[in-house]
Design an enzyme around this catalytic site. Sequence first.
Site, PDB file in Angstrom:
ATOM      1  CB  SER A 192      -0.963  -0.023   1.187  1.00  0.00           C
ATOM      2  OG  SER A 192      -1.898  -1.061   1.046  1.00  0.00           O
ATOM      3  CE  LYS A 244     -19.811  19.383   9.393  1.00  0.00           C
ATOM      4  NZ  LYS A 244     -18.478  19.783   8.927  1.00  0.00           N
TER       5      LYS A 244
END
Length: 318
Positions: free
Chosen positions: A120, A172
């Site tokens: 990764s 949100k």
Amino acid sequence: MSLDADTLADRRRLKRRLFFWRAGAVVAVALALIIIVSDGGLPLRQSHSARVTISGVIVDDRYQQEMLEEIADDDNVKAVILSIDSPGGTTTGSEALYEAVRALAEKKPVVAVLGTVAASGGYIAALSADHIVARGNTITGSIGVLFQWTQLQDMLSKIGVEMKEVKSSPLKAEPSPFHKTDPRVIAATQEMIDTSYEWFLRLVVERRAMDEATARRLGDGRVYTGWQAVENGLVDQLGGEDVALAWLSAEHDIDEDLPVTDWEPRYPELGFAGLMGRAMGHAFGAALLGATDELTGKTQQTKRLTLDGLTSVWQPDR
């Protein structure tokens, strides 16, 4: 007369003690400076190859980036070896490290040597080098981006806890662990992941001279051994640091016998007291080092392992 003689004798003893304290302080400072230089805290005034270790979780580390800038500007550094043993970390941290190494590579040849794991974000660090060397059993690859959250709603309902919220818009502070995830949130999060993943794939395409279709096929998140990575074009050679040095010699005319010196970031938490403790430990032995560590606190900076935001990290199921 007796009082004057006693006073004079006391003064002489005080002067001798003061002399020894001053001499001791000078020796301690000298030892601290020696340790700073020998540990890579200051550039060595002789030609050498710099070994930079990338280990553990990769985060946005400005002290590490400053060190890479110092290496780039030091005429005594002829080449750089990235010694990588990391499962990855934050995507932002991996991006910052990649850019810092590429800036360094404009001035010095850089070769990556992969250890046990370079997956990764660890593989992103490897991509920043001009050449990649790995052991046959190295775990690498894991090309992808991850965003995880915990779903706590069912557990909280069983114990009678309910989370209330008021927010400006539906997306949100989403996704949230306190309620079921809205499909719009999944879609927005996927778009964010896709953007970062495309960036990762572009690095593979550009740095490994690979077509996009092959990069996508290899970049499905799986890990590879070093043998598989060489076969698939993700790694250049099998071997260790000796192979990296041979490549530097063949491609950049860097003497294989040139000293290889470890460089480490200078973290402010170390401080003068920490340097003194390390210097005394080197000078008088491990037992004293342990004692001085107790007095001065930690003598090495530990990175905060915060993984907020997008991560590019290999997380095998346990």
